[in-house]
Design an enzyme around this catalytic site. Sequence first.
Site, PDB file in Angstrom:
ATOM      1  N   TYR A 159       0.848  -1.185   0.000  1.00  0.00           N
ATOM      2  CA  TYR A 159       0.000   0.000   0.000  1.00  0.00           C
ATOM      3  C   TYR A 159       0.884   1.236   0.000  1.00  0.00           C
ATOM      4  CZ  TYR A 159       0.618  -0.078   5.126  1.00  0.00           C
ATOM      5  OH  TYR A 159       1.132  -0.113   6.388  1.00  0.00           O
ATOM      6  N   SER A 160       0.305   2.325  -0.446  1.00  0.00           N
ATOM      7  CA  SER A 160       0.983   3.613  -0.534  1.00  0.00           C
ATOM      8  C   SER A 160       2.229   3.468  -1.422  1.00  0.00           C
ATOM      9  CB  SER A 160       1.300   4.111   0.876  1.00  0.00           C
ATOM     10  OG  SER A 160       1.708   5.443   0.876  1.00  0.00           O
ATOM     11  N   LEU A 161       3.362   4.024  -1.017  1.00  0.00           N
ATOM     12  CA  LEU A 161       4.571   3.932  -1.843  1.00  0.00           C
ATOM     13  C   LEU A 161       4.988   2.477  -2.063  1.00  0.00           C
ATOM     14  CD1 LEU A 161       6.858   5.405  -3.372  1.00  0.00           C
ATOM     15  CD2 LEU A 161       8.153   5.332  -1.232  1.00  0.00           C
TER      16      LEU A 161
END
Length: 148
Positions: free
Chosen positions: A113-115
């Site tokens: 998730y995210s970066l």
Amino acid sequence: MDTPVEAVQIPFKGGSLPGYFFLADDSGGAPRLTVILTSGFDSTLEEAYFVVGAAARRRGYNVPAYDGPGQGASLREQRLFLRPDWEAVVTPVVGYALTRPEVASGRMVLMDYSLGGYLTARAPPMNTACPPWPWTTASTTTTRPTPG
């Protein structure tokens, strides 16, 4: 904690990456499906349990989560900085997972998730050391068009 969990150290470049291995249950180590979880830039492995780990574990998956270079304790305690070649990070994490009797070889998924969505997507195509089964990366990061 509502699940068996083990603090682990994953061998990495002469040192180690901190992690937790969340077991699906306490059935004694039967091989299970496994979700290897990579979080984002400003994330920590502890929050990974609440973001994905708890739901995956309830569905019968083991979940190893780790702080890679530039994340959480790896950055704060070891001064390991973020690196663009995340395949060099995923390789020892996958290798560690494969040493565990609770992990069903060939039945793993990389989740992020995210970066972590950018970092993890690099790993299978760039990494000849990944086992030769079909890898799936499942990113929880979404992109929405900007109005206007």
